[in-house]
Design a protein around this motif. Structure first.
Motif, PDB file in Angstrom:
ATOM      1  N   ARG A 112      24.885  30.886  75.638  1.00  0.00           N
ATOM      2  CA  ARG A 112      24.381  29.755  74.862  1.00  0.00           C
ATOM      3  C   ARG A 112      24.418  30.046  73.372  1.00  0.00           C
ATOM      4  O   ARG A 112      24.382  31.197  72.938  1.00  0.00           O
ATOM      5  CB  ARG A 112      22.950  29.439  75.280  1.00  0.00           C
ATOM      6  N   LYS A 113      24.451  28.992  72.619  1.00  0.00           N
ATOM      7  CA  LYS A 113      24.483  29.106  71.160  1.00  0.00           C
ATOM      8  C   LYS A 113      23.149  29.611  70.634  1.00  0.00           C
ATOM      9  O   LYS A 113      22.091  29.092  70.994  1.00  0.00           O
ATOM     10  CB  LYS A 113      24.807  27.735  70.547  1.00  0.00           C
ATOM     11  N   CYS A 114      23.214  30.617  69.767  1.00  0.00           N
ATOM     12  CA  CYS A 114      22.035  31.122  69.061  1.00  0.00           C
ATOM     13  C   CYS A 114      22.255  30.907  67.576  1.00  0.00           C
ATOM     14  O   CYS A 114      23.294  31.289  67.036  1.00  0.00           O
ATOM     15  CB  CYS A 114      21.844  32.613  69.327  1.00  0.00           C
ATOM     16  N   SER A 115      21.310  30.305  66.912  1.00  0.00           N
ATOM     17  CA  SER A 115      21.398  30.087  65.469  1.00  0.00           C
ATOM     18  C   SER A 115      20.772  31.295  64.769  1.00  0.00           C
ATOM     19  O   SER A 115      19.621  31.634  65.021  1.00  0.00           O
ATOM     20  CB  SER A 115      20.672  28.799  65.080  1.00  0.00           C
ATOM     21  N   LEU A 116      21.549  31.929  63.901  1.00  0.00           N
ATOM     22  CA  LEU A 116      21.141  33.198  63.296  1.00  0.00           C
ATOM     23  C   LEU A 116      21.347  33.203  61.788  1.00  0.00           C
ATOM     24  O   LEU A 116      22.294  32.580  61.294  1.00  0.00           O
ATOM     25  CB  LEU A 116      21.944  34.337  63.926  1.00  0.00           C
ATOM     26  N   PRO A 117      20.468  33.931  61.054  1.00  0.00           N
ATOM     27  CA  PRO A 117      19.177  34.478  61.492  1.00  0.00           C
ATOM     28  C   PRO A 117      18.231  33.343  61.894  1.00  0.00           C
ATOM     29  O   PRO A 117      18.324  32.248  61.336  1.00  0.00           O
ATOM     30  CB  PRO A 117      18.662  35.206  60.250  1.00  0.00           C
ATOM     31  N   PRO A 118      17.334  33.580  62.830  1.00  0.00           N
ATOM     32  CA  PRO A 118      16.506  32.489  63.356  1.00  0.00           C
ATOM     33  C   PRO A 118      15.676  31.774  62.297  1.00  0.00           C
ATOM     34  O   PRO A 118      15.471  30.561  62.374  1.00  0.00           O
ATOM     35  CB  PRO A 118      15.591  33.199  64.369  1.00  0.00           C
ATOM     36  N   GLU A 119      15.215  32.524  61.273  1.00  0.00           N
ATOM     37  CA  GLU A 119      14.322  31.922  60.284  1.00  0.00           C
ATOM     38  C   GLU A 119      15.066  31.133  59.211  1.00  0.00           C
ATOM     39  O   GLU A 119      14.478  30.300  58.526  1.00  0.00           O
ATOM     40  CB  GLU A 119      13.457  33.009  59.619  1.00  0.00           C
ATOM     41  N   ALA A 120      16.351  31.401  59.049  1.00  0.00           N
ATOM     42  CA  ALA A 120      17.141  30.687  58.037  1.00  0.00           C
ATOM     43  C   ALA A 120      18.601  30.769  58.443  1.00  0.00           C
ATOM     44  O   ALA A 120      19.400  31.498  57.841  1.00  0.00           O
ATOM     45  CB  ALA A 120      16.920  31.292  56.656  1.00  0.00           C
ATOM     46  N   ALA A 121      18.966  30.028  59.475  1.00  0.00           N
ATOM     47  CA  ALA A 121      20.272  30.173  60.105  1.00  0.00           C
ATOM     48  C   ALA A 121      21.418  29.793  59.167  1.00  0.00           C
ATOM     49  O   ALA A 121      21.355  28.782  58.466  1.00  0.00           O
ATOM     50  CB  ALA A 121      20.333  29.332  61.365  1.00  0.00           C
ATOM     51  N   VAL A 122      22.456  30.632  59.189  1.00  0.00           N
ATOM     52  CA  VAL A 122      23.672  30.355  58.432  1.00  0.00           C
ATOM     53  C   VAL A 122      24.908  30.359  59.328  1.00  0.00           C
ATOM     54  O   VAL A 122      25.997  29.992  58.893  1.00  0.00           O
ATOM     55  CB  VAL A 122      23.862  31.352  57.274  1.00  0.00           C
ATOM     56  N   PHE A 123      24.747  30.806  60.585  1.00  0.00           N
ATOM     57  CA  PHE A 123      25.861  30.761  61.518  1.00  0.00           C
ATOM     58  C   PHE A 123      25.321  30.672  62.944  1.00  0.00           C
ATOM     59  O   PHE A 123      24.140  30.871  63.197  1.00  0.00           O
ATOM     60  CB  PHE A 123      26.790  31.978  61.364  1.00  0.00           C
ATOM     61  N   ASP A 124      26.223  30.317  63.856  1.00  0.00           N
ATOM     62  CA  ASP A 124      25.883  30.225  65.276  1.00  0.00           C
ATOM     63  C   ASP A 124      26.744  31.213  66.054  1.00  0.00           C
ATOM     64  O   ASP A 124      27.932  31.409  65.743  1.00  0.00           O
ATOM     65  CB  ASP A 124      26.127  28.812  65.799  1.00  0.00           C
ATOM     66  N   PHE A 125      26.136  31.844  67.064  1.00  0.00           N
ATOM     67  CA  PHE A 125      26.825  32.860  67.850  1.00  0.00           C
ATOM     68  C   PHE A 125      26.454  32.660  69.307  1.00  0.00           C
ATOM     69  O   PHE A 125      25.280  32.452  69.626  1.00  0.00           O
ATOM     70  CB  PHE A 125      26.400  34.255  67.388  1.00  0.00           C
ATOM     71  N   ALA A 126      27.443  32.700  70.196  1.00  0.00           N
ATOM     72  CA  ALA A 126      27.177  32.511  71.619  1.00  0.00           C
ATOM     73  C   ALA A 126      26.891  33.858  72.271  1.00  0.00           C
ATOM     74  O   ALA A 126      27.684  34.790  72.139  1.00  0.00           O
ATOM     75  CB  ALA A 126      28.365  31.838  72.294  1.00  0.00           C
ATOM     76  N   ILE A 127      25.765  33.950  72.975  1.00  0.00           N
ATOM     77  CA  ILE A 127      25.370  35.184  73.637  1.00  0.00           C
ATOM     78  C   ILE A 127      24.932  34.859  75.061  1.00  0.00           C
ATOM     79  O   ILE A 127      24.053  34.015  75.262  1.00  0.00           O
ATOM     80  CB  ILE A 127      24.200  35.872  72.893  1.00  0.00           C
ATOM     81  N   PRO A 128      25.528  35.510  76.071  1.00  0.00           N
ATOM     82  CA  PRO A 128      25.039  35.314  77.442  1.00  0.00           C
ATOM     83  C   PRO A 128      23.564  35.676  77.561  1.00  0.00           C
ATOM     84  O   PRO A 128      23.038  36.481  76.775  1.00  0.00           O
ATOM     85  CB  PRO A 128      25.922  36.259  78.264  1.00  0.00           C
ATOM     86  N   GLU A 129      22.899  35.110  78.532  1.00  0.00           N
ATOM     87  CA  GLU A 129      21.456  35.302  78.683  1.00  0.00           C
ATOM     88  C   GLU A 129      21.073  36.776  78.768  1.00  0.00           C
ATOM     89  O   GLU A 129      20.044  37.197  78.230  1.00  0.00           O
ATOM     90  CB  GLU A 129      20.964  34.569  79.945  1.00  0.00           C
ATOM     91  N   ASP A 130      21.906  37.580  79.433  1.00  0.00           N
ATOM     92  CA  ASP A 130      21.607  39.006  79.572  1.00  0.00           C
ATOM     93  C   ASP A 130      22.236  39.851  78.459  1.00  0.00           C
ATOM     94  O   ASP A 130      22.131  41.079  78.481  1.00  0.00           O
ATOM     95  CB  ASP A 130      22.054  39.526  80.940  1.00  0.00           C
ATOM     96  N   GLY A 131      22.880  39.207  77.496  1.00  0.00           N
ATOM     97  CA  GLY A 131      23.478  39.918  76.385  1.00  0.00           C
ATOM     98  C   GLY A 131      24.811  40.569  76.675  1.00  0.00           C
ATOM     99  O   GLY A 131      25.387  41.220  75.796  1.00  0.00           O
ATOM    100  N   SER A 132      25.333  40.409  77.872  1.00  0.00           N
ATOM    101  CA  SER A 132      26.578  41.079  78.254  1.00  0.00           C
ATOM    102  C   SER A 132      27.778  40.503  77.505  1.00  0.00           C
ATOM    103  O   SER A 132      27.730  39.391  76.961  1.00  0.00           O
ATOM    104  CB  SER A 132      26.812  40.946  79.754  1.00  0.00           C
ATOM    105  N   LEU A 133      28.861  41.263  77.488  1.00  0.00           N
ATOM    106  CA  LEU A 133      30.100  40.774  76.895  1.00  0.00           C
ATOM    107  C   LEU A 133      30.697  39.685  77.780  1.00  0.00           C
ATOM    108  O   LEU A 133      30.699  39.812  79.009  1.00  0.00           O
ATOM    109  CB  LEU A 133      31.105  41.922  76.763  1.00  0.00           C
ATOM    110  N   PRO A 134      31.218  38.615  77.203  1.00  0.00           N
ATOM    111  CA  PRO A 134      31.824  37.554  78.007  1.00  0.00           C
ATOM    112  C   PRO A 134      32.971  38.095  78.870  1.00  0.00           C
ATOM    113  O   PRO A 134      33.893  38.740  78.362  1.00  0.00           O
ATOM    114  CB  PRO A 134      32.341  36.563  76.957  1.00  0.00           C
ATOM    115  N   LEU A 135      32.887  37.877  80.164  1.00  0.00           N
ATOM    116  CA  LEU A 135      33.877  38.380  81.120  1.00  0.00           C
ATOM    117  C   LEU A 135      34.132  39.869  80.913  1.00  0.00           C
ATOM    118  O   LEU A 135      35.267  40.339  80.925  1.00  0.00           O
ATOM    119  CB  LEU A 135      35.192  37.595  81.024  1.00  0.00           C
ATOM    120  N   ASP A 136      33.053  40.623  80.707  1.00  0.00           N
ATOM    121  CA  ASP A 136      33.141  42.063  80.487  1.00  0.00           C
ATOM    122  C   ASP A 136      34.037  42.395  79.290  1.00  0.00           C
ATOM    123  O   ASP A 136      34.701  43.422  79.252  1.00  0.00           O
ATOM    124  CB  ASP A 136      33.637  42.788  81.738  1.00  0.00           C
ATOM    125  N   GLY A 137      34.045  41.500  78.302  1.00  0.00           N
ATOM    126  CA  GLY A 137      34.819  41.746  77.083  1.00  0.00           C
ATOM    127  C   GLY A 137      36.200  41.144  77.081  1.00  0.00           C
ATOM    128  O   GLY A 137      36.868  41.130  76.043  1.00  0.00           O
TER     129      GLY A 137
END
Length: 212
Positions: A112-137
């Motif tokens: 899912r999309k994470c807006s970062l940094p959370p307090e003053a977002a300047v970019f969006d980054f997709a991170i799986p729920e468990d933090g793993s690499l997408p399709l093992d990288g």
């Protein structure tokens, strides 16, 4: 359309990551930045145009972000195991100006999309729920800089230039189909192999070198 943004060496700690790149390329990559919002830090190297190399690791002086870190870095056992197998260039990031469209129907792969940094977002980054690499990288992590251009001035230019980027993978055909469906410019060339493994041929002031 997605574009190759950067390659990622995912290290158990920064010192090991920097030493590995030095051994491969003969270059000492300088420190980049700390990600206080993610509890990680990196070293950065230009690879030509807007493409760069990131050596990333957990910041031992940082705080846990309260959610899964990116690049699978919370799983230190897995990071170490991959590192010891020589799987050190472990992933890559592709950028888009339409992250919602890229993720629609593909969250099982990219997270899912994470807006970062959370307090003053300047970019969006997709991170799986468990933090793993997408399709093992094998699939890229996705970044959306909200139509801002990544400043290369703050990234060291030591004369390294990316020549080619390849991925060996046991399901090479399926990965190629994924890349075509995403429309990624600069995606790695995929070749059959028994284990997912990246290789990058890089021109350096001392001649061509391979980063693995």
């Amino acid at each position: 359309m997605l574009q190759l943004d950067h390659l990622t060496v995912i290290a158990p700690d920064l010192a090991e990551g920097v030493a590995h790149v030095r051994d491969c390329l003969g270059l000492d990559v300088p420190f980049g930045q700390r990600h206080a919002y993610m509890g990680t830090h990196n070293h950065l190297l230009q690879l030509g145009g807007t493409v760069y190399l990131e050596i990333v690791a957990v910041d031992p002086d940082g705080r846990h972000p309260g959610r899964a870190r990116w690049f699978g870095l919370d799983d230190s056992t897995r990071v170490r195991a991959d590192w010891d197998k020589g799987r050190r260039l472990r992933g890559w990031v592709a950028r888009t100006d339409a992250i919602n469209d890229v993720l629609r129907g593909r969250e099982a792969i990219f997270g899912r999309k994470c807006s970062l940094p959370p307090e003053a977002a300047v970019f969006d980054f997709a991170i799986p729920e468990d933090g793993s690499l997408p399709l093992d990288g094998a699939a890229p992590s996705i970044i959306d800089r909200r139509r801002r251009t990544r400043s290369m001035a703050a990234i060291a230019d030591l004369g390294a230039r990316l020549v080619s980027f390849t991925l060996e993978h046991p399901q090479a055909g399926e990965i190629e189909t994924l890349y075509r469906g995403l429309g990624v410019n600069g995606a790695p060339t995929v070749r059959p192999g028994p284990l997912a493994r990246y290789r990058a041929l890089i021109d350096t002031p001392a001649g061509p070198r391979e980063l693995t």
